[in-house]
Design a protein around this motif. Structure first.
Motif, PDB file in Angstrom:
ATOM      1  N   VAL A 192       0.816  -1.215   0.000  1.00  0.00           N
ATOM      2  CA  VAL A 192       0.000   0.000   0.000  1.00  0.00           C
ATOM      3  C   VAL A 192       0.852   1.269   0.000  1.00  0.00           C
ATOM      4  CG1 VAL A 192      -0.342   0.338   2.512  1.00  0.00           C
ATOM      5  CG2 VAL A 192      -2.195   0.862   0.900  1.00  0.00           C
ATOM      6  N   ALA A 193       2.042   1.208   0.580  1.00  0.00           N
ATOM      7  CA  ALA A 193       2.885   2.420   0.623  1.00  0.00           C
ATOM      8  C   ALA A 193       3.268   2.833  -0.792  1.00  0.00           C
ATOM      9  CB  ALA A 193       4.132   2.173   1.473  1.00  0.00           C
ATOM     10  N   LEU A 194       3.754   1.872  -1.578  1.00  0.00           N
ATOM     11  CA  LEU A 194       4.150   2.204  -2.948  1.00  0.00           C
ATOM     12  C   LEU A 194       2.929   2.509  -3.811  1.00  0.00           C
ATOM     13  CD1 LEU A 194       7.019  -0.387  -3.619  1.00  0.00           C
ATOM     14  CD2 LEU A 194       7.247   2.096  -3.426  1.00  0.00           C
ATOM     15  N   ASP A 195       1.831   1.820  -3.560  1.00  0.00           N
ATOM     16  CA  ASP A 195       0.692   1.987  -4.462  1.00  0.00           C
ATOM     17  C   ASP A 195      -0.066   3.286  -4.222  1.00  0.00           C
ATOM     18  OD1 ASP A 195      -0.792   0.787  -6.675  1.00  0.00           O
ATOM     19  OD2 ASP A 195      -2.471   0.881  -5.278  1.00  0.00           O
ATOM     20  N   ILE A 196      -0.499   3.539  -2.971  1.00  0.00           N
ATOM     21  CA  ILE A 196      -1.232   4.795  -2.724  1.00  0.00           C
ATOM     22  C   ILE A 196      -0.587   5.665  -1.656  1.00  0.00           C
ATOM     23  CG2 ILE A 196      -3.479   4.101  -3.641  1.00  0.00           C
ATOM     24  CD1 ILE A 196      -4.415   3.484  -0.781  1.00  0.00           C
ATOM     25  N   GLY A 197       0.294   5.106  -0.830  1.00  0.00           N
ATOM     26  CA  GLY A 197       0.999   5.931   0.166  1.00  0.00           C
ATOM     27  C   GLY A 197       1.848   7.006  -0.488  1.00  0.00           C
ATOM     28  N   VAL A 198       2.254   6.745  -1.722  1.00  0.00           N
ATOM     29  CA  VAL A 198       3.064   7.724  -2.453  1.00  0.00           C
ATOM     30  C   VAL A 198       2.332   9.064  -2.579  1.00  0.00           C
ATOM     31  CG1 VAL A 198       2.241   6.891  -4.708  1.00  0.00           C
ATOM     32  CG2 VAL A 198       4.465   7.998  -4.557  1.00  0.00           C
ATOM     33  N   TYR A 199       1.005   9.054  -2.637  1.00  0.00           N
ATOM     34  CA  TYR A 199       0.266  10.321  -2.801  1.00  0.00           C
ATOM     35  C   TYR A 199       0.320  11.185  -1.542  1.00  0.00           C
ATOM     36  CZ  TYR A 199      -1.778   8.425  -7.124  1.00  0.00           C
ATOM     37  OH  TYR A 199      -1.971   7.903  -8.375  1.00  0.00           O
ATOM     38  N   PRO A 200      -0.073  10.664  -0.365  1.00  0.00           N
ATOM     39  CA  PRO A 200       0.028  11.526   0.819  1.00  0.00           C
ATOM     40  C   PRO A 200       1.448  11.973   1.117  1.00  0.00           C
ATOM     41  CG  PRO A 200      -0.875   9.351   1.412  1.00  0.00           C
ATOM     42  CD  PRO A 200      -0.832   9.419  -0.068  1.00  0.00           C
ATOM     43  N   ALA A 216       6.975   5.198  11.633  1.00  0.00           N
ATOM     44  CA  ALA A 216       5.824   4.575  10.978  1.00  0.00           C
ATOM     45  C   ALA A 216       5.455   3.264  11.642  1.00  0.00           C
ATOM     46  CB  ALA A 216       6.136   4.329   9.503  1.00  0.00           C
ATOM     47  N   ARG A 217       4.191   2.924  11.529  1.00  0.00           N
ATOM     48  CA  ARG A 217       3.758   1.593  11.944  1.00  0.00           C
ATOM     49  C   ARG A 217       2.713   1.133  10.959  1.00  0.00           C
ATOM     50  NH1 ARG A 217      -0.852   2.608  15.049  1.00  0.00           N
ATOM     51  NH2 ARG A 217      -1.049   4.852  15.355  1.00  0.00           N
ATOM     52  N   GLY A 218       2.442  -0.156  10.977  1.00  0.00           N
ATOM     53  CA  GLY A 218       1.471  -0.643  10.017  1.00  0.00           C
ATOM     54  C   GLY A 218       1.305  -2.141  10.105  1.00  0.00           C
ATOM     55  N   THR A 219       0.593  -2.684   9.139  1.00  0.00           N
ATOM     56  CA  THR A 219       0.353  -4.123   9.110  1.00  0.00           C
ATOM     57  C   THR A 219       0.699  -4.657   7.729  1.00  0.00           C
ATOM     58  OG1 THR A 219      -1.945  -3.770   8.461  1.00  0.00           O
ATOM     59  CG2 THR A 219      -1.508  -4.010  10.815  1.00  0.00           C
ATOM     60  N   ARG A 220       0.822  -5.994   7.685  1.00  0.00           N
ATOM     61  CA  ARG A 220       1.170  -6.652   6.422  1.00  0.00           C
ATOM     62  C   ARG A 220       0.096  -7.651   6.041  1.00  0.00           C
ATOM     63  NH1 ARG A 220       6.936  -7.989   8.886  1.00  0.00           N
ATOM     64  NH2 ARG A 220       5.404  -8.719  10.373  1.00  0.00           N
ATOM     65  N   VAL A 225       3.423  -8.024   1.935  1.00  0.00           N
ATOM     66  CA  VAL A 225       3.499  -6.589   1.608  1.00  0.00           C
ATOM     67  C   VAL A 225       2.691  -5.801   2.629  1.00  0.00           C
ATOM     68  CG1 VAL A 225       3.768  -7.063  -0.871  1.00  0.00           C
ATOM     69  CG2 VAL A 225       1.472  -6.537   0.046  1.00  0.00           C
ATOM     70  N   ASP A 226       3.039  -4.547   2.816  1.00  0.00           N
ATOM     71  CA  ASP A 226       2.322  -3.669   3.737  1.00  0.00           C
ATOM     72  C   ASP A 226       0.919  -3.399   3.172  1.00  0.00           C
ATOM     73  OD1 ASP A 226       4.279  -2.473   1.852  1.00  0.00           O
ATOM     74  OD2 ASP A 226       3.160  -0.641   2.266  1.00  0.00           O
ATOM     75  N   ASP A 227      -0.071  -3.398   4.073  1.00  0.00           N
ATOM     76  CA  ASP A 227      -1.437  -3.133   3.591  1.00  0.00           C
ATOM     77  C   ASP A 227      -2.135  -2.024   4.379  1.00  0.00           C
ATOM     78  OD1 ASP A 227      -1.953  -4.447   5.956  1.00  0.00           O
ATOM     79  OD2 ASP A 227      -3.146  -6.075   5.044  1.00  0.00           O
ATOM     80  N   ASP A 228      -1.426  -1.445   5.359  1.00  0.00           N
ATOM     81  CA  ASP A 228      -2.006  -0.364   6.168  1.00  0.00           C
ATOM     82  C   ASP A 228      -0.843   0.341   6.842  1.00  0.00           C
ATOM     83  OD1 ASP A 228      -2.964   0.832   8.764  1.00  0.00           O
ATOM     84  OD2 ASP A 228      -4.896   0.102   8.039  1.00  0.00           O
ATOM     85  N   ILE A 229      -0.654   1.620   6.544  1.00  0.00           N
ATOM     86  CA  ILE A 229       0.484   2.330   7.155  1.00  0.00           C
ATOM     87  C   ILE A 229       0.043   3.698   7.680  1.00  0.00           C
ATOM     88  CG2 ILE A 229       2.320   1.193   5.819  1.00  0.00           C
ATOM     89  CD1 ILE A 229       2.002   4.372   4.460  1.00  0.00           C
ATOM     90  N   ASP A 230       0.632   4.048   8.797  1.00  0.00           N
ATOM     91  CA  ASP A 230       0.485   5.381   9.393  1.00  0.00           C
ATOM     92  C   ASP A 230       1.884   5.870   9.676  1.00  0.00           C
ATOM     93  OD1 ASP A 230      -2.210   6.345  10.024  1.00  0.00           O
ATOM     94  OD2 ASP A 230      -2.384   4.423  11.096  1.00  0.00           O
ATOM     95  N   ALA A 231       2.193   7.091   9.284  1.00  0.00           N
ATOM     96  CA  ALA A 231       3.536   7.598   9.561  1.00  0.00           C
ATOM     97  C   ALA A 231       3.467   9.032  10.036  1.00  0.00           C
ATOM     98  CB  ALA A 231       4.413   7.501   8.314  1.00  0.00           C
ATOM     99  N   GLU A 232       4.354   9.334  10.983  1.00  0.00           N
ATOM    100  CA  GLU A 232       4.533  10.727  11.390  1.00  0.00           C
ATOM    101  C   GLU A 232       5.885  11.170  10.845  1.00  0.00           C
ATOM    102  OE1 GLU A 232       3.208  12.544  15.299  1.00  0.00           O
ATOM    103  OE2 GLU A 232       5.393  12.566  15.488  1.00  0.00           O
ATOM    104  N   LEU A 233       5.866  12.255  10.081  1.00  0.00           N
ATOM    105  CA  LEU A 233       7.070  12.734   9.413  1.00  0.00           C
ATOM    106  C   LEU A 233       7.490  14.055  10.033  1.00  0.00           C
ATOM    107  CD1 LEU A 233       5.852  12.072   5.740  1.00  0.00           C
ATOM    108  CD2 LEU A 233       6.931  10.482   7.345  1.00  0.00           C
ATOM    109  N   THR A 234       8.791  14.219  10.219  1.00  0.00           N
ATOM    110  CA  THR A 234       9.313  15.497  10.698  1.00  0.00           C
ATOM    111  C   THR A 234      10.065  16.154   9.552  1.00  0.00           C
ATOM    112  OG1 THR A 234       9.565  14.509  12.873  1.00  0.00           O
ATOM    113  CG2 THR A 234      10.646  16.633  12.514  1.00  0.00           C
TER     114      THR A 234
END
Ligand code: NAP
Length: 360
Positions: A192-200, A216-220, A225-234
């Motif tokens: 999911v990160a490469l497929d749609i995470g790239v947009y946010p 970041a944290r998430g599930t596979r 492959v990752d299928d759910d990700i949440d990330a806090e970016l500085t």
């Protein structure tokens, strides 16, 4: 302090029809190639004049369906077609680098579907090859070229938002696990990160600048492959942003930029043309709501942007866009690292479920 604007700025390039016409070759006639060709022929003067498939019959069928003059039964034949200015690479993410390099070696400009590549290392190789060959290579990050993002860039530049204090963007497209699709296949650059995470990530990078730290944290999915990700970016200025991308949950799908003077909210899904609302703490509000290029029809804008840059050989503009694509890939590398996502690109992402790291 300047007053709340009476009107929103207009997009710098409000109509993709005004870009100089290029002759395009489509490499990989799948789902997105069909939507891209439709968008180009409906909304621009760009013309897809050739298509290449690994299978001659698939190329011929695509050509017949979309009014494309020439069908080639291999990618090598496509890129050697002398009647092309630019090749649109629309194969699975795992293949972007090899196919971009093939087109570049043939002297073609390239528009490469998002994400530019699986990893930042691959992305750097595309850029280096393009610069060495003297052609332009651009990621098809459609969101950044759409009218609502053009308005947002002007609001940021004009100071209407003030200093950016925080940003957030999310996309959720609930998708049941299916090991047969490219989405869930590590060998095809799934996840999911490469497929749609790239947009946010591209969005928060565009509004809040370089990213220095990723947590970041998430599930596979069962395929790894990752299928759910949440990330806090500085970001470089200490500004923090939050990104979410998921196939497991429905989420709002909007985006927000909070500034010292005003906030901007983009409707869902923000990665396609969406309403934009500027508001301030005093209750002033003003909206941009353009609807002429819904959904994937907005891809007309990315193609028009590249056509303008090709016309004037604007390597600096493409380099700036490429810097952003590479910065985003570095963050996606780190997010997948944090989530321990399976990868078939030779990168060892380990098996850590949650950690912080800097994108390097
Ligand atoms: N911008 C957007 O809104 C958007 C939306 C969806 C997808 N995308 C991006 O577009 C790319 C393609 O996605 P898609 O959904 O169009 O995929 P798709 O329908 O599976 O099409 C990919 C095409 O690539 C070719 N291909 C070459 N090597 C392949 C391989 N090893 N396995 C499978 N196909 C291969 C195939 O054409 P031939 O075999 O006929 O040559 C196939 O038709 C992805 O990178 C994705 O991230 C962008």
């Amino acid at each position: 302090m300047s007053p709340f604007p009476r009107a929103l700025p207009t997009p710098e390039h409000p109509d993709p029809r005004d870009a100089p016409a290029l002759r395009w070759g489509v490499l990989g006639p799948g789902v997105i190639a069909a939507d891209f060709t439709t968008a180009l022929h409906r909304h621009t003067t760009q013309r897809v004049v050739a298509v290449g498939s690994r299978d001659a019959a698939r190329a011929a069928a695509f050509a017949a369906r979309h009014g494309v003059a020439r069908a080639h039964g291999s990618y090598e034949e496509l890129v050697a077609d002398p009647g092309l200015d630019v090749v649109y690479v629309a194969t699975p993410t795992s293949e972007h680098t090899a196919h971009a390099l093939l087109a570049i070696a043939a002297g073609r400009h390239v528009l490469v579907e998002k994400p530019l590549a699986r990893t930042a290392v691959e992305g750097v190789a595309i850029r280096a090859a393009a610069e060495a060959r003297g052609v332009l290579a651009l990621e098809a990050m459609k969101t950044l070229y759409l009218p609502h993002l053009q308005v947002l860039r002007r609001l940021l530049a004009d100071g209407a938002i003030g200093e950016v204090r925080s940003a957030a963007a999310a996309l959720g497209m609930p998708t049941p696990f299916d090991a047969r699709t490219r989405l869930f296949d590590p060998a095809l650059g799934g996840g999911v990160a490469l497929d749609i995470g790239v947009y946010p990530v591209a969005f928060v990078h565009a509004v809040a600048g370089d990213i220095e730290r990723v947590a970041a944290r998430g599930t596979r999915a069962p395929s790894g492959v990752d299928d759910d990700i949440d990330a806090e970016l500085t970001h470089a200025a200490g500004v923090r942003s939050r990104v979410t991308a998921t196939w497991r949950r429905a989420v709002d799908g909007g985006a927000i930029v909070q500034g010292s003077r005003a906030r901007v909210v983009l409707g869902a899904p923000f990665h396609n043309l969406a309403p934009l609302t500027l508001s301030d703490p005093a209750g002033s509000t003003i909206a941009f709501d353009e609807r002429r290029w819904p959904g994937r029809e907005g891809m007309a804008f990315e193609a028009a942007a590249l056509a303008r840059w090709v016309e004037i050989d604007d390597r600096a503009a493409v380099r700036t866009a490429g810097d952003a694509s590479l910065a985003v890939l570095r963050v996606l590398d780190r997010i997948r690292d944090c989530v321990g996502a399976a990868s078939a690109d030779g990168t060892d992402f380990g098996n850590r479920l949650s950690k912080s790291s800097s994108p390097g």
